[in-house]
Scaffold this active site. Structure first.
Site, PDB file in Angstrom:
ATOM      1  N   THR A  86      14.707  -0.844  -4.551  1.00 37.43           N
ATOM      2  CA  THR A  86      14.116   0.045  -3.376  1.00 37.43           C
ATOM      3  C   THR A  86      14.865   0.546  -2.158  1.00 37.43           C
ATOM      4  OG1 THR A  86      13.673  -2.160  -1.939  1.00 37.43           O
ATOM      5  CG2 THR A  86      12.081  -1.569  -3.481  1.00 37.43           C
ATOM      6  N   TYR A 147      10.170   5.105  -4.753  1.00 36.97           N
ATOM      7  CA  TYR A 147       9.948   3.755  -5.731  1.00 36.97           C
ATOM      8  C   TYR A 147       8.806   4.166  -6.628  1.00 36.97           C
ATOM      9  CZ  TYR A 147       9.424  -1.078  -6.806  1.00 36.97           C
ATOM     10  OH  TYR A 147       9.272  -2.427  -7.561  1.00 36.97           O
TER      11      TYR A 147
HETATM   12  N1  CAA Z   1      -0.224   2.665   6.297  1.00 30.89           N
HETATM   13  C1  CAA Z   1      -0.296   3.371   7.468  1.00 30.89           C
HETATM   14  N2  CAA Z   1       0.530   3.577   8.442  1.00 30.89           N
HETATM   15  C2  CAA Z   1       1.313   2.819   8.280  1.00 30.89           C
HETATM   16  C3  CAA Z   1       1.661   1.619   7.435  1.00 30.89           C
HETATM   17  C4  CAA Z   1       0.653   1.779   6.207  1.00 30.89           C
HETATM   18  N3  CAA Z   1       0.506   0.777   5.346  1.00 30.89           N
HETATM   19  N4  CAA Z   1       2.707   1.197   7.729  1.00 30.89           N
HETATM   20  C5  CAA Z   1       3.225   1.602   8.689  1.00 30.89           C
HETATM   21  N5  CAA Z   1       2.453   2.706   9.452  1.00 30.89           N
HETATM   22  C6  CAA Z   1       2.895   3.382  10.298  1.00 30.89           C
HETATM   23  C7  CAA Z   1       2.879   2.549  11.737  1.00 30.89           C
HETATM   24  O1  CAA Z   1       1.696   2.069  12.166  1.00 30.89           O
HETATM   25  C8  CAA Z   1       3.818   3.362  12.601  1.00 30.89           C
HETATM   26  O2  CAA Z   1       2.844   3.981  13.200  1.00 30.89           O
HETATM   27  P1  CAA Z   1       3.261   4.534  14.706  1.00 30.89           P
HETATM   28  O3  CAA Z   1       4.565   5.408  14.646  1.00 30.89           O
HETATM   29  O4  CAA Z   1       2.099   5.403  15.031  1.00 30.89           O
HETATM   30  O5  CAA Z   1       3.350   3.539  15.543  1.00 30.89           O
HETATM   31  C9  CAA Z   1       4.639   4.194  11.732  1.00 30.89           C
HETATM   32  O6  CAA Z   1       3.913   4.250  10.194  1.00 30.89           O
HETATM   33  C10 CAA Z   1       6.046   3.555  11.570  1.00 30.89           C
HETATM   34  O7  CAA Z   1       5.907   2.553  10.986  1.00 30.89           O
HETATM   35  P2  CAA Z   1       7.180   1.281  10.719  1.00 30.89           P
HETATM   36  O8  CAA Z   1       7.613   1.222  12.075  1.00 30.89           O
HETATM   37  O9  CAA Z   1       6.854   0.404   9.878  1.00 30.89           O
HETATM   38  O10 CAA Z   1       8.407   2.448  10.168  1.00 30.89           O
HETATM   39  P3  CAA Z   1       9.403   1.983   9.562  1.00 30.89           P
HETATM   40  O11 CAA Z   1      10.184   3.480   9.548  1.00 30.89           O
HETATM   41  O12 CAA Z   1      10.274   1.477  10.857  1.00 30.89           O
HETATM   42  O13 CAA Z   1       9.513   1.224   8.407  1.00 30.89           O
HETATM   43  C11 CAA Z   1       9.010   0.858   6.082  1.00 30.89           C
HETATM   44  C12 CAA Z   1       8.825   1.907   7.432  1.00 30.89           C
HETATM   45  C13 CAA Z   1      10.434   0.401   5.894  1.00 30.89           C
HETATM   46  C14 CAA Z   1       8.560   1.595   4.907  1.00 30.89           C
HETATM   47  C15 CAA Z   1       8.027  -0.004   6.490  1.00 30.89           C
HETATM   48  O14 CAA Z   1       6.674   0.422   6.747  1.00 30.89           O
HETATM   49  C16 CAA Z   1       7.961  -1.202   5.308  1.00 30.89           C
HETATM   50  O15 CAA Z   1       8.674  -1.918   4.980  1.00 30.89           O
HETATM   51  N6  CAA Z   1       6.580  -1.156   4.627  1.00 30.89           N
HETATM   52  C17 CAA Z   1       6.153  -2.063   3.395  1.00 30.89           C
HETATM   53  C18 CAA Z   1       6.857  -1.218   2.192  1.00 30.89           C
HETATM   54  C19 CAA Z   1       6.820  -2.001   1.023  1.00 30.89           C
HETATM   55  O16 CAA Z   1       5.723  -2.763   0.802  1.00 30.89           O
HETATM   56  N7  CAA Z   1       7.838  -2.272   0.072  1.00 30.89           N
HETATM   57  C20 CAA Z   1       7.762  -3.205  -0.856  1.00 30.89           C
HETATM   58  C21 CAA Z   1       9.003  -3.505  -1.283  1.00 30.89           C
HETATM   59  S1  CAA Z   1       9.171  -4.888  -2.646  1.00 30.89           S
HETATM   60  C22 CAA Z   1       8.319  -3.989  -3.985  1.00 30.89           C
HETATM   61  O17 CAA Z   1       8.861  -2.779  -3.941  1.00 30.89           O
HETATM   62  C23 CAA Z   1       8.202  -4.623  -4.915  1.00 30.89           C
HETATM   63  C24 CAA Z   1       7.108  -4.354  -5.634  1.00 30.89           C
HETATM   64  O18 CAA Z   1       7.271  -3.530  -6.736  1.00 30.89           O
HETATM   65  C25 CAA Z   1       5.833  -4.594  -4.974  1.00 30.89           C
END
Ligand code: CAA
Length: 240
Positions: A86, A147
């Site tokens: 990822t 991804y």
């Molecule tokens: N839906 C809608 N809005 C969202 C959201 C969501 N799920 N997640 C975050 N946001 C919004 C936040 O509320 C924030 O809004 P504001 O700016 O208005 O406050 C904005 O997006 C920024 O959020 P972050 O601070 O989280 O942004 P970032 O750039 O620091 O992080 C990220 C982004 C790294 C993608 C983080 O959100 C994250 O880690 N998300 C999870 C991703 C995930 O599930 N990855 C799976 C990895 S494991 C895998 O992939 C294995 C598998 O097959 C399942």
């Protein structure tokens, strides 16, 4: 005669559990890995499973690795396309480098490996291929355009390959794991991970063994008539 199985990304996480399960099932297992020598050595010492290092995103390295297996074991009966990474970020923050890296490792690798194995499977009139996709290839996930694109692409790839291999006794199936308790998932920010777990009907992460069991079934004789399927193992997170 013992069957030979190649598991890409097979020394850590879900791949580690798959390698061990197939080893217990009686396969000769070769676990490929790309970089973490220490983990690979530890894994190999603990399990007695052969490990081979190469970068699945590089076609020539795949050729060298696969030829090494053919020289030693003459064939590959079972292929588990598991290697994946990822580089999460919303698209508006995603770099070209992180887009390309994920496409190369998760998707181009599938061509690099499978295309160099499938001819021998056709000659042998036998093959079992399992691709490890993801729930996020089915439903999408914030921060995973790269991804998710690769993981849903595996489903189309697998279905096409299933059609091509069917008369040669080669099956191609996909497993779509949900959030599994691995280093990859542990790297998610704690508060975000907690909110993800809240959305899983089972209210827990999955275990790598729970994916390995499904792989074991799909490559066994019990699953000879399962071809082109996509099987979800996700605690009810996405029903498809
Ligand atoms: N839906 C809608 N809005 C969202 C959201 C969501 N799920 N997640 C975050 N946001 C919004 C936040 O509320 C924030 O809004 P504001 O700016 O208005 O406050 C904005 O997006 C920024 O959020 P972050 O601070 O989280 O942004 P970032 O750039 O620091 O992080 C990220 C982004 C790294 C993608 C983080 O959100 C994250 O880690 N998300 C999870 C991703 C995930 O599930 N990855 C799976 C990895 S494991 C895998 O992939 C294995 C598998 O097959 C399942």
């Amino acid at each position: 005669m013992q069957k030979v199985a190649l598991v890409t990304g097979g020394t850590r996480g879900i791949g580690e559990a798959i390698s061990e399960k197939l080893h217990k099932d009686g396969f000769i297992v070769i676990s490929n890995y790309s970089s973490n020598d220490e983990a690979a050595e530890k894994f190999s010492k603990r399990t007695g499973i052969e490990v081979l290092k190469w970068d699945v995103s590089d076609f020539e390295s795949c050729k060298t690795g696969i030829n090494q297996i053919y020289e030693k074991h003459q064939k590959i009966d079972v292929l588990i396309n598991n290697a994946g990474i990822t580089r999460d970020a919303p698209l508006h923050k995603m770099t070209l480098e992180n887009w390309k890296k994920v496409i190369d490792v998760n998707l181009n690798s599938i061509f690099n490996i499978t295309s160099q194995i499938v001819n021998k499977m056709r000659e042998n009139n036998f093959g079992r291929i399992v691709h490890i996709s993801s729930v996020n290839g089915q439903k999408g996930q914030f921060g995973q355009t790269n991804y998710s694109a690769t993981k849903s692409a595996l489903i189309g790839f697998s279905k096409s390959l299933a059609l091509e291999g069917a008369t040669k006794n080669i099956t191609s199936n996909v497993i779509c794991p949900g959030y599994i308790n691995t280093e990859m998932v542990a790297a998610i920010r704690e508060d975000i991970l907690k909110s993800i777990i809240d959305t899983i009907p089972a209210k827990r992460l999955g275990d790598s063994q729970e994916i390995a069991e499904m792989v074991s079934y799909l490559v066994s004789d019990k699953a000879n008539y399962i071809n082109g399927a996509s099987l979800s193992v996700n605690g009810g997170l996405w029903m498809d």
